[in-house]
Scaffold this active site. Sequence first.
Site, PDB file in Angstrom:
ATOM      1  N   GLY A  47       0.866  -1.172   0.000  1.00  0.00           N
ATOM      2  CA  GLY A  47       0.000   0.000   0.000  1.00  0.00           C
ATOM      3  C   GLY A  47       0.897   1.215   0.000  1.00  0.00           C
ATOM      4  O   GLY A  47       1.852   1.275  -0.778  1.00  0.00           O
ATOM      5  N   SER A  49       3.451   3.046   2.413  1.00  0.00           N
ATOM      6  CA  SER A  49       4.100   2.826   3.709  1.00  0.00           C
ATOM      7  C   SER A  49       3.957   4.027   4.643  1.00  0.00           C
ATOM      8  O   SER A  49       3.786   3.855   5.851  1.00  0.00           O
ATOM      9  CB  SER A  49       5.569   2.443   3.524  1.00  0.00           C
ATOM     10  OG  SER A  49       6.217   3.352   2.684  1.00  0.00           O
ATOM     11  N   CYS A  79       5.852  -5.579  -0.119  1.00  0.00           N
ATOM     12  CA  CYS A  79       6.002  -4.232  -0.672  1.00  0.00           C
ATOM     13  C   CYS A  79       6.077  -3.171   0.434  1.00  0.00           C
ATOM     14  O   CYS A  79       7.063  -3.150   1.167  1.00  0.00           O
ATOM     15  CB  CYS A  79       4.889  -3.977  -1.683  1.00  0.00           C
ATOM     16  SG  CYS A  79       5.354  -2.747  -2.907  1.00  0.00           S
ATOM     17  N   ARG A 103      12.824   2.926  -1.112  1.00  0.00           N
ATOM     18  CA  ARG A 103      11.429   3.007  -1.556  1.00  0.00           C
ATOM     19  C   ARG A 103      11.345   3.418  -3.026  1.00  0.00           C
ATOM     20  O   ARG A 103      12.168   4.191  -3.517  1.00  0.00           O
ATOM     21  CB  ARG A 103      10.660   4.014  -0.707  1.00  0.00           C
ATOM     22  CG  ARG A 103      10.531   3.597   0.734  1.00  0.00           C
ATOM     23  CD  ARG A 103       9.739   4.619   1.507  1.00  0.00           C
ATOM     24  NE  ARG A 103       8.428   4.802   0.918  1.00  0.00           N
ATOM     25  CZ  ARG A 103       7.748   5.944   0.945  1.00  0.00           C
ATOM     26  NH1 ARG A 103       8.254   7.009   1.518  1.00  0.00           N
ATOM     27  NH2 ARG A 103       6.556   6.015   0.398  1.00  0.00           N
ATOM     28  N   ILE A 133       4.663  -2.988  -7.958  1.00  0.00           N
ATOM     29  CA  ILE A 133       3.969  -1.696  -8.055  1.00  0.00           C
ATOM     30  C   ILE A 133       4.718  -0.680  -7.201  1.00  0.00           C
ATOM     31  O   ILE A 133       4.716  -0.779  -5.969  1.00  0.00           O
ATOM     32  CB  ILE A 133       2.502  -1.822  -7.562  1.00  0.00           C
ATOM     33  CG1 ILE A 133       1.755  -2.910  -8.347  1.00  0.00           C
ATOM     34  CG2 ILE A 133       1.788  -0.476  -7.670  1.00  0.00           C
ATOM     35  CD1 ILE A 133       0.401  -3.280  -7.775  1.00  0.00           C
ATOM     36  N   HIS A 169       3.853  -8.138  -5.021  1.00  0.00           N
ATOM     37  CA  HIS A 169       2.489  -8.360  -4.497  1.00  0.00           C
ATOM     38  C   HIS A 169       1.954  -9.751  -4.845  1.00  0.00           C
ATOM     39  O   HIS A 169       1.154  -9.886  -5.784  1.00  0.00           O
ATOM     40  CB  HIS A 169       1.537  -7.325  -5.125  1.00  0.00           C
ATOM     41  CG  HIS A 169       1.621  -5.969  -4.529  1.00  0.00           C
ATOM     42  ND1 HIS A 169       0.775  -5.527  -3.541  1.00  0.00           N
ATOM     43  CD2 HIS A 169       2.459  -4.947  -4.779  1.00  0.00           C
ATOM     44  CE1 HIS A 169       1.073  -4.282  -3.210  1.00  0.00           C
ATOM     45  NE2 HIS A 169       2.088  -3.907  -3.947  1.00  0.00           N
ATOM     46  N   GLU A 171      -0.338 -11.417  -3.518  1.00  0.00           N
ATOM     47  CA  GLU A 171      -1.797 -11.506  -3.290  1.00  0.00           C
ATOM     48  C   GLU A 171      -2.583 -11.034  -4.514  1.00  0.00           C
ATOM     49  O   GLU A 171      -3.792 -11.251  -4.580  1.00  0.00           O
ATOM     50  CB  GLU A 171      -2.195 -10.704  -2.037  1.00  0.00           C
ATOM     51  CG  GLU A 171      -2.279  -9.194  -2.192  1.00  0.00           C
ATOM     52  CD  GLU A 171      -0.926  -8.500  -2.304  1.00  0.00           C
ATOM     53  OE1 GLU A 171       0.122  -9.171  -2.313  1.00  0.00           O
ATOM     54  OE2 GLU A 171      -0.922  -7.259  -2.426  1.00  0.00           O
TER      55      GLU A 171
HETATM   56  N1  GLN Z   1       5.918   2.799  -2.877  1.00  0.00           N
HETATM   57  C1  GLN Z   1       5.157   2.358  -1.779  1.00  0.00           C
HETATM   58  C2  GLN Z   1       5.746   2.778  -0.462  1.00  0.00           C
HETATM   59  O1  GLN Z   1       6.927   2.902  -0.283  1.00  0.00           O
HETATM   60  C3  GLN Z   1       4.990   0.875  -1.780  1.00  0.00           C
HETATM   61  C4  GLN Z   1       4.112   0.478  -2.919  1.00  0.00           C
HETATM   62  C5  GLN Z   1       3.380  -0.791  -2.696  1.00  0.00           C
HETATM   63  O2  GLN Z   1       3.221  -1.276  -1.581  1.00  0.00           O
HETATM   64  N2  GLN Z   1       2.853  -1.296  -3.768  1.00  0.00           N
HETATM   65  O3  GLN Z   1       4.960   2.976   0.400  1.00  0.00           O
END
Ligand code: GLN
Length: 193
Positions: A47, A49, A79, A103, A133, A169, A171
């Site tokens: 998601g 972070s 992620c 990140r 992603i 990911h 899931e």
């Molecule tokens: N770029 C997001 C972060 O650092 C991580 C993206 C993801 O969880 N798909 O929060």
Amino acid sequence: MLRIAVLALQGAYREHILALKREGIYGFELKLPHQLEEADGLIMPGGESTAIYRLMKKYGFEDQLGCFFKAGKPIWGTCAGMVLLADKDTGMGLGYMDITVKRNAYGRQIDSFEETIKTDLGGAKKEFRAIFIRAPKILRTGKNVQVLGSLNGEAVMAREVNVLACSFHPELGPDPGIHDYFIEMVKNNKGEN
Ligand code: GLN
């Protein structure tokens, strides 16, 4: 019965619960710290972070998470979840795994991609279609960290004792292989094998 908590503050937590359900495992939304007492394992989803980190602080998750980790219960971060498990380099890591991450290291949302990675799960070398992603990169792994998955020679999945992390990911795809691997970790920890 095995019970796996999925941190449900922001991000792809419903998809993890569905993926567990497909494997016949009960996953539940972890909204408040005390609910961790009912869990045999924990998934920290992907998601954003920064959002998950702020909400974790707001709801006071840190002590309860620390106890869960110190008790040796399995934790898996995907992620953004991996960013939260890593060292303090990003300013958000809980330090449960001796890895340094960067990140968004594969680029922006528009640079998201799906790629076949090589995994090494319990002796069986396999391929896995992984969805990245705005994924973080693992820049450093500590000496007790095993690399379990790689893409172009770079680590994208790793484990240190009972903590598992991947930069993609699982899931969101159809292959249950990595969920099954984590479910085994939880079963072994609970003594159900
Ligand atoms: N770029 C997001 C972060 O650092 C991580 C993206 C993801 O969880 N798909 O929060």
